[in-house]
Scaffold this motif. Sequence first.
Motif, PDB file in Angstrom:
ATOM      1  N   VAL A  24       0.841  -1.197   0.000  1.00 20.50           N
ATOM      2  CA  VAL A  24       0.000   0.000   0.000  1.00 20.50           C
ATOM      3  C   VAL A  24       0.885   1.259   0.000  1.00 20.50           C
ATOM      4  N   LEU A  25       1.921   1.259   0.797  1.00 23.57           N
ATOM      5  CA  LEU A  25       2.834   2.402   0.848  1.00 23.57           C
ATOM      6  C   LEU A  25       3.479   2.634  -0.511  1.00 23.57           C
ATOM      7  N   GLY A  34       5.904  10.335  -4.241  1.00 23.96           N
ATOM      8  CA  GLY A  34       6.681  10.379  -2.991  1.00 23.96           C
ATOM      9  C   GLY A  34       6.296  11.497  -2.050  1.00 23.96           C
ATOM     10  N   CYS A  35       5.037  11.880  -2.031  1.00 26.48           N
ATOM     11  CA  CYS A  35       4.637  12.995  -1.165  1.00 26.48           C
ATOM     12  C   CYS A  35       4.793  12.593   0.308  1.00 26.48           C
ATOM     13  N   PRO A  36       5.107  13.549   1.152  1.00 23.78           N
ATOM     14  CA  PRO A  36       5.348  13.268   2.567  1.00 23.78           C
ATOM     15  C   PRO A  36       4.117  12.735   3.313  1.00 23.78           C
ATOM     16  N   ALA A  38       2.247  10.350   2.391  1.00 20.26           N
ATOM     17  CA  ALA A  38       1.992   8.957   2.020  1.00 20.26           C
ATOM     18  C   ALA A  38       1.810   8.074   3.261  1.00 20.26           C
ATOM     19  N   GLU A  39       2.669   8.229   4.244  1.00 15.61           N
ATOM     20  CA  GLU A  39       2.558   7.431   5.475  1.00 15.61           C
ATOM     21  C   GLU A  39       1.214   7.658   6.168  1.00 15.61           C
ATOM     22  N   ASP A  40       0.783   8.920   6.195  1.00 15.63           N
ATOM     23  CA  ASP A  40      -0.505   9.237   6.812  1.00 15.63           C
ATOM     24  C   ASP A  40      -1.646   8.566   6.057  1.00 15.63           C
ATOM     25  N   LEU A  41      -1.558   8.557   4.747  1.00 16.93           N
ATOM     26  CA  LEU A  41      -2.610   7.936   3.945  1.00 16.93           C
ATOM     27  C   LEU A  41      -2.635   6.423   4.139  1.00 16.93           C
ATOM     28  N   VAL A  42      -1.474   5.818   4.322  1.00 24.36           N
ATOM     29  CA  VAL A  42      -1.422   4.378   4.610  1.00 24.36           C
ATOM     30  C   VAL A  42      -2.167   4.104   5.916  1.00 24.36           C
ATOM     31  N   GLN A  43      -1.881   4.902   6.929  1.00 23.73           N
ATOM     32  CA  GLN A  43      -2.564   4.730   8.219  1.00 23.73           C
ATOM     33  C   GLN A  43      -4.073   4.935   8.071  1.00 23.73           C
ATOM     34  N   ASP A  44      -4.455   5.953   7.299  1.00 23.45           N
ATOM     35  CA  ASP A  44      -5.883   6.204   7.068  1.00 23.45           C
ATOM     36  C   ASP A  44      -6.545   5.016   6.379  1.00 23.45           C
ATOM     37  N   ALA A  45      -5.836   4.416   5.443  1.00 24.98           N
ATOM     38  CA  ALA A  45      -6.393   3.268   4.717  1.00 24.98           C
ATOM     39  C   ALA A  45      -6.689   2.117   5.682  1.00 24.98           C
ATOM     40  N   PHE A  46      -5.759   1.809   6.555  1.00 29.42           N
ATOM     41  CA  PHE A  46      -5.964   0.704   7.491  1.00 29.42           C
ATOM     42  C   PHE A  46      -7.008   1.047   8.562  1.00 29.42           C
ATOM     43  N   LEU A  47      -7.094   2.311   8.933  1.00 25.11           N
ATOM     44  CA  LEU A  47      -8.154   2.709   9.865  1.00 25.11           C
ATOM     45  C   LEU A  47      -9.535   2.557   9.222  1.00 25.11           C
TER      46      LEU A  47
END
Length: 172
Positions: A24-25, A34-36, A38-47
């Motif tokens: 997903v990342l 490579g936007c910064p 991306a990590e937040d969006l990964v977390q949002d996806a799993f939430l």
Amino acid sequence: MKDTSTHITVQFLTEVYVTYRPLVLRYITGKLNGCPEAEDLVQDAFLRLLEYRSMLRPETVRSFLYTIVRNLVTDYLRRHYKKQEVMACMQERLSVSVVDTESQIIVKDICRQELFVLQQLPFKTRSVYYKSRFDEKSALEIAIDLDIPKRTVEGYLLKGRKVVREYIKQCI
């Protein structure tokens, strides 16, 4: 005694996270260059995936997750481009405003310089120049007002404009 269905669900979700997080990342990073965030969006996806925990099955979790991720990326891009559009519009308005403000300041300064040099001119030249420039009178009207020949008015205007123009050039 522990509820086994909850234990299995937590274990299942943990396995899903460990298995799919790197994929997903990579997907999000690739789509968003490579936007910064991306990590937040990964977390949002799993939430968001957790919100649908009761509907998840091992055979559907991958497509479910990628649907969530695709929608998150689309929403992010919409917000991002809308934000850029708004910022560009604001920047344009600000630039125009700054240019307008600067122009107004420059015009006022040049007018002050013009009035200053006007005071240095001989009385008749100053009177003719003032009537032409500020009262917007024609050479003929000025000639009638001052009871002098039109050619004399034109001479005063020529002299006054030349002096003012040269002075303004030096100021700029």
